[in-house]
Design a protein around this motif. Sequence first.
Motif, PDB file in Angstrom:
ATOM      1  N   GLY A   1      45.599  53.203  62.433  1.00  0.00           N
ATOM      2  CA  GLY A   1      44.523  51.892  62.430  1.00  0.00           C
ATOM      3  C   GLY A   1      43.206  51.669  62.685  1.00  0.00           C
ATOM      4  N   LEU A   2      42.429  53.086  62.586  1.00  0.00           N
ATOM      5  CA  LEU A   2      41.214  53.358  62.780  1.00  0.00           C
ATOM      6  C   LEU A   2      40.587  53.661  61.588  1.00  0.00           C
ATOM      7  CD1 LEU A   2      42.053  55.938  65.868  1.00  0.00           C
ATOM      8  CD2 LEU A   2      41.493  53.349  65.947  1.00  0.00           C
ATOM      9  N   TYR A   3      40.940  53.415  60.546  1.00  0.00           N
ATOM     10  CA  TYR A   3      40.331  53.282  59.336  1.00  0.00           C
ATOM     11  C   TYR A   3      41.223  52.404  58.300  1.00  0.00           C
ATOM     12  CZ  TYR A   3      37.105  55.309  55.859  1.00  0.00           C
ATOM     13  OH  TYR A   3      36.053  55.605  54.865  1.00  0.00           O
ATOM     14  N   GLU A   4      40.689  51.943  57.219  1.00  0.00           N
ATOM     15  CA  GLU A   4      41.394  50.973  56.353  1.00  0.00           C
ATOM     16  C   GLU A   4      41.555  51.686  55.063  1.00  0.00           C
ATOM     17  OE1 GLU A   4      42.384  47.835  57.324  1.00  0.00           O
ATOM     18  OE2 GLU A   4      41.509  48.480  59.167  1.00  0.00           O
ATOM     19  N   TYR A   5      42.691  51.680  54.493  1.00  0.00           N
ATOM     20  CA  TYR A   5      43.402  52.316  53.657  1.00  0.00           C
ATOM     21  C   TYR A   5      42.284  51.984  52.133  1.00  0.00           C
ATOM     22  CZ  TYR A   5      47.457  54.282  55.345  1.00  0.00           C
ATOM     23  OH  TYR A   5      48.288  55.162  56.198  1.00  0.00           O
ATOM     24  N   GLU A   6      41.622  50.775  52.048  1.00  0.00           N
ATOM     25  CA  GLU A   6      41.034  50.441  51.127  1.00  0.00           C
ATOM     26  C   GLU A   6      39.760  51.420  50.816  1.00  0.00           C
ATOM     27  OE1 GLU A   6      38.370  46.867  53.049  1.00  0.00           O
ATOM     28  OE2 GLU A   6      40.326  46.248  51.964  1.00  0.00           O
TER      29      GLU A   6
ATOM     30  N   VAL B   1      51.172  53.512  55.854  1.00  0.00           N
ATOM     31  CA  VAL B   1      51.621  53.588  57.035  1.00  0.00           C
ATOM     32  C   VAL B   1      50.891  53.240  58.235  1.00  0.00           C
ATOM     33  CG1 VAL B   1      52.777  55.498  58.537  1.00  0.00           C
ATOM     34  CG2 VAL B   1      53.481  55.411  56.041  1.00  0.00           C
ATOM     35  N   ARG B   2      51.265  52.586  59.014  1.00  0.00           N
ATOM     36  CA  ARG B   2      50.430  52.236  60.180  1.00  0.00           C
ATOM     37  C   ARG B   2      51.169  52.435  61.414  1.00  0.00           C
ATOM     38  NH1 ARG B   2      44.989  51.098  59.301  1.00  0.00           N
ATOM     39  NH2 ARG B   2      45.236  49.276  58.077  1.00  0.00           N
ATOM     40  N   PHE B   3      50.708  53.179  62.542  1.00  0.00           N
ATOM     41  CA  PHE B   3      51.415  53.137  63.869  1.00  0.00           C
ATOM     42  C   PHE B   3      50.300  52.531  64.836  1.00  0.00           C
ATOM     43  CE2 PHE B   3      53.084  56.883  61.503  1.00  0.00           C
ATOM     44  CZ  PHE B   3      54.427  56.913  61.966  1.00  0.00           C
ATOM     45  N   ASP B   4      51.082  52.014  65.779  1.00  0.00           N
ATOM     46  CA  ASP B   4      50.300  51.244  66.765  1.00  0.00           C
ATOM     47  C   ASP B   4      49.864  51.851  68.128  1.00  0.00           C
ATOM     48  OD1 ASP B   4      49.116  49.110  68.160  1.00  0.00           O
ATOM     49  OD2 ASP B   4      51.036  48.221  68.578  1.00  0.00           O
ATOM     50  N   LEU B   5      48.687  52.087  68.047  1.00  0.00           N
ATOM     51  CA  LEU B   5      48.237  52.812  69.357  1.00  0.00           C
ATOM     52  C   LEU B   5      47.965  51.679  70.695  1.00  0.00           C
ATOM     53  CD1 LEU B   5      45.254  55.042  68.122  1.00  0.00           C
ATOM     54  CD2 LEU B   5      47.708  55.556  68.794  1.00  0.00           C
ATOM     55  N   GLY B   6      48.323  50.627  70.444  1.00  0.00           N
ATOM     56  CA  GLY B   6      48.555  49.389  71.365  1.00  0.00           C
ATOM     57  C   GLY B   6      46.909  49.242  72.059  1.00  0.00           C
ATOM     58  N   GLU B   7      46.943  49.436  73.364  1.00  0.00           N
ATOM     59  CA  GLU B   7      45.757  49.164  74.039  1.00  0.00           C
ATOM     60  C   GLU B   7      44.507  49.811  73.715  1.00  0.00           C
ATOM     61  OE1 GLU B   7      46.265  48.803  78.228  1.00  0.00           O
ATOM     62  OE2 GLU B   7      47.600  46.751  78.128  1.00  0.00           O
ATOM     63  N   LEU B   8      44.904  51.137  73.099  1.00  0.00           N
ATOM     64  CA  LEU B   8      43.907  51.954  72.792  1.00  0.00           C
ATOM     65  C   LEU B   8      43.284  51.728  71.467  1.00  0.00           C
ATOM     66  CD1 LEU B   8      42.727  54.747  73.838  1.00  0.00           C
ATOM     67  CD2 LEU B   8      44.476  56.192  72.628  1.00  0.00           C
ATOM     68  N   THR B   9      43.901  51.286  70.725  1.00  0.00           N
ATOM     69  CA  THR B   9      43.152  50.818  69.192  1.00  0.00           C
ATOM     70  C   THR B   9      41.720  50.283  69.470  1.00  0.00           C
ATOM     71  OG1 THR B   9      45.485  50.431  68.468  1.00  0.00           O
ATOM     72  CG2 THR B   9      43.481  49.393  67.191  1.00  0.00           C
ATOM     73  N   GLU B  10      41.701  49.181  70.174  1.00  0.00           N
ATOM     74  CA  GLU B  10      40.189  48.434  70.003  1.00  0.00           C
ATOM     75  C   GLU B  10      38.976  49.374  70.669  1.00  0.00           C
ATOM     76  OE1 GLU B  10      39.495  46.110  68.225  1.00  0.00           O
ATOM     77  OE2 GLU B  10      41.621  45.722  67.511  1.00  0.00           O
ATOM     78  N   PRO B  11      39.464  49.994  71.870  1.00  0.00           N
ATOM     79  CA  PRO B  11      38.517  50.903  72.347  1.00  0.00           C
ATOM     80  C   PRO B  11      37.884  51.854  71.397  1.00  0.00           C
ATOM     81  CG  PRO B  11      40.017  50.566  73.952  1.00  0.00           C
ATOM     82  CD  PRO B  11      40.574  49.712  72.499  1.00  0.00           C
ATOM     83  N   LEU B  12      38.930  52.610  70.665  1.00  0.00           N
ATOM     84  CA  LEU B  12      38.830  53.790  69.756  1.00  0.00           C
ATOM     85  C   LEU B  12      37.936  53.383  68.544  1.00  0.00           C
ATOM     86  CD1 LEU B  12      41.937  56.057  69.654  1.00  0.00           C
ATOM     87  CD2 LEU B  12      39.383  56.751  70.220  1.00  0.00           C
TER      88      LEU B  12
END
Length: 654
Positions: free
Chosen positions: A132-137, A179-190
């Motif tokens: 979830g740190l880059y968009e597939y498009e 495919v997308r995995f959830d990093l939870g609270e780490l997603t937005e900071p990263l």
Amino acid sequence: MTALQTSSPLDDLCALQHDDGRWEAEMVWSAGLLAHYVIARRVAGPWPMDADDVRGTLRQFEVTRLPDGAWPVHLEGEGSTSGTVLAYVALRVLGVPPDDELVARARRWLHARPNAVLHMPSMARVWLAVLGLYEYEGIAPITPELLLAPTWFPLHPHRFSCHVRQAYAGMSQLYGAKVRFDLGELTEPLRAELYDRPYRSIDFRAARFRLDAPEVCAPPSAAVSFAYRLLSLYERRPIPALRRAALRRSVALTEADRMASGGQGLTVLHGLLGHLGHASSAPPTAELHRRILAFDVWRWHDDQEGLRFTGARSSSWDTAFALRACAAAPSTPAARAAVAKAHRWLLRQQVTEELPSSENTGRDPVLGGWCFSDAAHRWPVADCTAEALSALLVVRERADLRAVTEPVPVRALVAGVKFILSRQNRDGGFATYERARMPRVFERLNMTETYVDCMSDHSYVECTGSCIAALARFRRACPSVHARVIDAAIRRGVAYLKSQQRPDGSYRGEWGITFTYGTFFALEGLVTAGVSRSDPAIARAVSWLLATQRRDGGWSEHHSSMLSGVHTELPEAHAAMTAWAVLALLAGGLPDDHPAVQRGRDRLLALRADHDGRGWPKQAANGAFYGSGVLDYRLYKDVFPTWALGAHSAEARA
């Protein structure tokens, strides 16, 4: 004088043997493999790495980081965007805070390069997109439907080299399913840390075809770019039924590789790509945990360098060369015992079971081959098989060594020969894992972005040298077995090698650095295959070696020779490369007392003396792959110099 100072090179080499009889040292590549593993562990389920592995991981990233805060894609490279991004994410996943010096400097390095993360190679984009740190498009199409094309189609992935094919299967599965995995609270900071602007303001689609990273050595050609634009239109509305069928096919390919290789995959990277695909559709069960633990076969761990994962295990390869080194010199009781153990181990690494015939994986038969690592891997290689056969046959030729080893069944030798013959290409040269399945011109369709000459398993100088040498040794040992077929294969291999000689007399190697390596294997192969030492090709190769000998008596070559095509020296003599040159000169007919041979051996002894008289120092990298990949085979510095010091010219042997 102490016992340490009086040990012989052969004794030192025997001391490096493992208890089970094999020789193997680490083949060092990149900390990026560790980053991939850490990320895969994080998304696979609630099984965190234990404290020792976390400490080892931090240590590895500490020792591989460059002074500017970035990480390279190989141990001697400059800072790379993909290597730095993946290391950064892995460290944050492990709980390293953003203000820690280890990641803060890396973040500054990235932010000093506008759009660095946006424009990095596709492989790294996929790994970020999965989190979830880059968009597939923003990723150039990796359309899995290509796997559904008829196998006669020139660009069917089955025609790719096995490394590209397996990577395509794994990456297309992730891309096709988004495919997308959830990093939870780490997603937005990263998201905030990796980019120099708000994540939601980024136009990822505009970055889809843009590449701007130091590690990009093969930007897409005009043909590839055109194909990407066509596929992009399809990706707007993929046909659901075709997409589902294609994803099932990609899953089948990655799963077949996992099953055939005992869970480890072709490499740890290929295995981890398949693991991510499986984890995306399966709950975090104990079985999923066991799957990722299977990748531990690729690990190395010590206090000095920490935890790391290797791109390949080299046990059969290393053992074959160590046996040759032992057989080159007068042996001692300790050496004979070591040879007996290694011979037994190597003999048991031959692949004795074929792959299931029901699996349409595009693989060639594997029966009779030797892998780079061990038989459990089940990805045998032509030159690994050839070097294993040569080692077994060379040991057999020495009565004192034959007396302490078990007999090699003729059927095992014949099976190995048949495997080697099955890897000969139409041009007479030999490939590695499989025969070439597309013309060399198709390299213009290279989609890897970071490697060159990798799309097809074409012929290689060093593989051909190894293969014709092994065939010639078998021909002498078993003169009545498949004689006509073997003679024809040798003739074609010799012709291929002669056609590959460069105007200056050298030969280009592609799995070692570079011209010294290739010339060694070419000369050994040609002479063993029966080419006269008075042949012009042999004379030109010897002349090139003499011309490139350093003033100090040694030889050396920088890895930049791979991409530049120009022999470039290192600042100092290199032990393994000096050994290759000495062995090549002896194979080419120079006598033991020739000044160049003597000066080369003197340089090897001097390098050994400078290292406290035991073994040789760690020096620059000696291995390579696909032009831009640089490796360090850590046993080469011990096995080849030992071999060169023990070897004698043909005249002396006579």
